[in-house]
Design a protein around this motif. Structure first.
Motif, PDB file in Angstrom:
ATOM      1  N   ARG A 270      -7.371 -18.529 -20.834  1.00  0.00           N
ATOM      2  CA  ARG A 270      -6.542 -19.225 -19.973  1.00  0.00           C
ATOM      3  C   ARG A 270      -6.298 -19.103 -18.596  1.00  0.00           C
ATOM      4  O   ARG A 270      -6.311 -19.820 -17.869  1.00  0.00           O
ATOM      5  CB  ARG A 270      -5.241 -19.348 -20.541  1.00  0.00           C
ATOM      6  CG  ARG A 270      -5.003 -20.184 -21.814  1.00  0.00           C
ATOM      7  CD  ARG A 270      -3.441 -20.524 -22.208  1.00  0.00           C
ATOM      8  NE  ARG A 270      -2.702 -19.040 -22.778  1.00  0.00           N
ATOM      9  CZ  ARG A 270      -2.935 -18.816 -24.092  1.00  0.00           C
ATOM     10  NH1 ARG A 270      -3.510 -19.335 -25.031  1.00  0.00           N
ATOM     11  NH2 ARG A 270      -2.343 -17.434 -24.309  1.00  0.00           N
ATOM     12  N   GLY A 271      -6.164 -17.616 -18.438  1.00  0.00           N
ATOM     13  CA  GLY A 271      -6.536 -17.006 -16.929  1.00  0.00           C
ATOM     14  C   GLY A 271      -7.439 -17.366 -16.163  1.00  0.00           C
ATOM     15  O   GLY A 271      -7.353 -17.639 -14.852  1.00  0.00           O
ATOM     16  N   TRP A 272      -8.660 -17.360 -16.894  1.00  0.00           N
ATOM     17  CA  TRP A 272      -9.870 -17.544 -15.971  1.00  0.00           C
ATOM     18  C   TRP A 272      -9.934 -19.222 -15.809  1.00  0.00           C
ATOM     19  O   TRP A 272     -10.342 -19.436 -14.737  1.00  0.00           O
ATOM     20  CB  TRP A 272     -11.089 -17.315 -16.952  1.00  0.00           C
ATOM     21  CG  TRP A 272     -11.401 -16.052 -17.399  1.00  0.00           C
ATOM     22  CD1 TRP A 272     -10.920 -14.997 -16.620  1.00  0.00           C
ATOM     23  CD2 TRP A 272     -11.946 -15.112 -18.232  1.00  0.00           C
ATOM     24  NE1 TRP A 272     -11.358 -13.629 -17.054  1.00  0.00           N
ATOM     25  CE2 TRP A 272     -11.965 -13.725 -18.300  1.00  0.00           C
ATOM     26  CE3 TRP A 272     -12.680 -15.867 -19.503  1.00  0.00           C
ATOM     27  CZ2 TRP A 272     -12.528 -13.059 -19.049  1.00  0.00           C
ATOM     28  CZ3 TRP A 272     -13.188 -14.916 -20.239  1.00  0.00           C
ATOM     29  CH2 TRP A 272     -13.417 -13.583 -20.142  1.00  0.00           C
ATOM     30  N   LYS A 273      -9.491 -19.947 -16.742  1.00  0.00           N
ATOM     31  CA  LYS A 273      -9.660 -21.569 -16.531  1.00  0.00           C
ATOM     32  C   LYS A 273      -8.544 -21.904 -15.496  1.00  0.00           C
ATOM     33  O   LYS A 273      -8.797 -22.616 -14.592  1.00  0.00           O
ATOM     34  CB  LYS A 273      -9.041 -22.253 -17.759  1.00  0.00           C
ATOM     35  CG  LYS A 273      -9.204 -23.644 -17.659  1.00  0.00           C
ATOM     36  CD  LYS A 273      -8.829 -24.373 -18.890  1.00  0.00           C
ATOM     37  CE  LYS A 273      -8.908 -25.953 -18.903  1.00  0.00           C
ATOM     38  NZ  LYS A 273      -8.610 -26.680 -20.265  1.00  0.00           N
ATOM     39  N   GLN A 274      -7.400 -21.327 -15.374  1.00  0.00           N
ATOM     40  CA  GLN A 274      -6.382 -21.289 -14.148  1.00  0.00           C
ATOM     41  C   GLN A 274      -6.965 -21.013 -12.936  1.00  0.00           C
ATOM     42  O   GLN A 274      -7.096 -21.565 -11.944  1.00  0.00           O
ATOM     43  CB  GLN A 274      -4.996 -20.688 -14.636  1.00  0.00           C
ATOM     44  CG  GLN A 274      -4.200 -21.404 -15.641  1.00  0.00           C
ATOM     45  CD  GLN A 274      -3.783 -22.669 -15.242  1.00  0.00           C
ATOM     46  OE1 GLN A 274      -4.269 -23.412 -14.294  1.00  0.00           O
ATOM     47  NE2 GLN A 274      -2.690 -23.060 -16.037  1.00  0.00           N
ATOM     48  N   ASP A 275      -7.593 -19.826 -12.862  1.00  0.00           N
ATOM     49  CA  ASP A 275      -8.339 -19.276 -11.599  1.00  0.00           C
ATOM     50  C   ASP A 275      -9.570 -20.150 -11.130  1.00  0.00           C
ATOM     51  O   ASP A 275      -9.346 -20.699 -10.015  1.00  0.00           O
ATOM     52  CB  ASP A 275      -9.001 -18.037 -12.002  1.00  0.00           C
ATOM     53  CG  ASP A 275      -7.849 -16.830 -12.158  1.00  0.00           C
ATOM     54  OD1 ASP A 275      -6.776 -17.048 -11.828  1.00  0.00           O
ATOM     55  OD2 ASP A 275      -8.110 -15.627 -12.512  1.00  0.00           O
ATOM     56  N   ALA A 276      -9.932 -20.802 -12.273  1.00  0.00           N
ATOM     57  CA  ALA A 276     -11.266 -21.585 -11.763  1.00  0.00           C
ATOM     58  C   ALA A 276     -10.782 -22.941 -11.386  1.00  0.00           C
ATOM     59  O   ALA A 276     -11.322 -23.472 -10.273  1.00  0.00           O
ATOM     60  CB  ALA A 276     -12.158 -22.059 -13.103  1.00  0.00           C
ATOM     61  N   LEU A 277      -9.792 -23.406 -11.717  1.00  0.00           N
ATOM     62  CA  LEU A 277      -9.185 -24.682 -11.311  1.00  0.00           C
ATOM     63  C   LEU A 277      -8.534 -24.465  -9.996  1.00  0.00           C
ATOM     64  O   LEU A 277      -8.730 -25.592  -9.048  1.00  0.00           O
ATOM     65  CB  LEU A 277      -7.940 -25.341 -12.460  1.00  0.00           C
ATOM     66  CG  LEU A 277      -8.481 -25.730 -13.626  1.00  0.00           C
ATOM     67  CD1 LEU A 277      -7.258 -26.166 -14.658  1.00  0.00           C
ATOM     68  CD2 LEU A 277      -9.303 -27.011 -13.465  1.00  0.00           C
ATOM     69  N   PHE A 278      -7.923 -23.670  -9.570  1.00  0.00           N
ATOM     70  CA  PHE A 278      -7.409 -23.160  -8.317  1.00  0.00           C
ATOM     71  C   PHE A 278      -8.471 -23.195  -7.535  1.00  0.00           C
ATOM     72  O   PHE A 278      -8.462 -23.805  -6.303  1.00  0.00           O
ATOM     73  CB  PHE A 278      -6.585 -22.001  -8.420  1.00  0.00           C
ATOM     74  CG  PHE A 278      -5.926 -21.442  -6.993  1.00  0.00           C
ATOM     75  CD1 PHE A 278      -4.998 -22.171  -6.534  1.00  0.00           C
ATOM     76  CD2 PHE A 278      -6.695 -20.398  -6.339  1.00  0.00           C
ATOM     77  CE1 PHE A 278      -4.398 -21.764  -5.388  1.00  0.00           C
ATOM     78  CE2 PHE A 278      -6.072 -20.170  -5.067  1.00  0.00           C
ATOM     79  CZ  PHE A 278      -5.107 -20.770  -4.608  1.00  0.00           C
ATOM     80  N   GLU A 279      -9.398 -22.454  -7.681  1.00  0.00           N
ATOM     81  CA  GLU A 279     -10.608 -22.295  -6.821  1.00  0.00           C
ATOM     82  C   GLU A 279     -11.069 -23.720  -6.562  1.00  0.00           C
ATOM     83  O   GLU A 279     -11.785 -24.150  -5.578  1.00  0.00           O
ATOM     84  CB  GLU A 279     -11.769 -21.444  -7.313  1.00  0.00           C
ATOM     85  CG  GLU A 279     -11.304 -19.926  -7.282  1.00  0.00           C
ATOM     86  CD  GLU A 279     -11.223 -19.413  -5.962  1.00  0.00           C
ATOM     87  OE1 GLU A 279     -11.890 -19.848  -5.164  1.00  0.00           O
ATOM     88  OE2 GLU A 279     -10.217 -18.699  -5.739  1.00  0.00           O
ATOM     89  N   LEU A 280     -11.447 -24.633  -7.679  1.00  0.00           N
ATOM     90  CA  LEU A 280     -11.840 -26.132  -7.287  1.00  0.00           C
ATOM     91  C   LEU A 280     -11.020 -26.777  -6.479  1.00  0.00           C
ATOM     92  O   LEU A 280     -11.555 -27.515  -5.752  1.00  0.00           O
ATOM     93  CB  LEU A 280     -12.089 -26.692  -8.824  1.00  0.00           C
ATOM     94  CG  LEU A 280     -13.338 -26.214  -9.561  1.00  0.00           C
ATOM     95  CD1 LEU A 280     -13.426 -26.805 -10.976  1.00  0.00           C
ATOM     96  CD2 LEU A 280     -14.755 -26.434  -8.829  1.00  0.00           C
ATOM     97  N   GLU A 281      -9.944 -26.371  -6.715  1.00  0.00           N
ATOM     98  CA  GLU A 281      -8.969 -27.289  -5.651  1.00  0.00           C
ATOM     99  C   GLU A 281      -9.069 -26.984  -4.216  1.00  0.00           C
ATOM    100  O   GLU A 281      -8.960 -27.729  -3.568  1.00  0.00           O
ATOM    101  CB  GLU A 281      -7.270 -27.231  -6.501  1.00  0.00           C
ATOM    102  CG  GLU A 281      -7.055 -27.843  -7.592  1.00  0.00           C
ATOM    103  CD  GLU A 281      -5.631 -27.601  -7.978  1.00  0.00           C
ATOM    104  OE1 GLU A 281      -4.956 -26.999  -7.119  1.00  0.00           O
ATOM    105  OE2 GLU A 281      -5.338 -28.205  -9.037  1.00  0.00           O
ATOM    106  N   GLU A 282      -9.236 -25.518  -4.219  1.00  0.00           N
ATOM    107  CA  GLU A 282      -9.284 -25.100  -2.798  1.00  0.00           C
ATOM    108  C   GLU A 282     -11.023 -25.588  -2.281  1.00  0.00           C
ATOM    109  O   GLU A 282     -10.688 -25.896  -1.132  1.00  0.00           O
ATOM    110  CB  GLU A 282      -9.235 -23.602  -2.873  1.00  0.00           C
ATOM    111  CG  GLU A 282      -8.045 -22.939  -3.140  1.00  0.00           C
ATOM    112  CD  GLU A 282      -6.966 -23.256  -2.010  1.00  0.00           C
ATOM    113  OE1 GLU A 282      -7.335 -22.971  -0.913  1.00  0.00           O
ATOM    114  OE2 GLU A 282      -5.659 -23.375  -2.335  1.00  0.00           O
TER     115      GLU A 282
END
Length: 59
Positions: free
Chosen positions: A33-45
């Motif tokens: 879950r942490g990895w997924k949240q981090d990846a989604l944040f990076e994609l938004e950025e």
């Protein structure tokens, strides 16, 4: 660590002792879950940086 302390007591007088309710390491599901949240944040950025509309991208 003193001989009478096993490091798992809930009311230990020693500062280095962790309560039994805390885990030293997150579970695999928590890590994912942490990895997924981090990846989604990076994609938004990256989308903001390159001007990509988030509504067009399927995540």
């Amino acid at each position: 660590m003193p001989a009478e302390c096993n490091g798992r007591c809930t009311d230990c007088p020693y500062d280095f002792c962790a309560p039994a309710t805390t885990r030293a390491r997150p579970t695999k599901a928590e890590e994912r879950r942490g990895w997924k949240q981090d990846a989604l944040f990076e994609l938004e950025e990256l989308g903001d940086l390159y001007g990509v509309d988030p509504g067009v991208v399927r995540l």
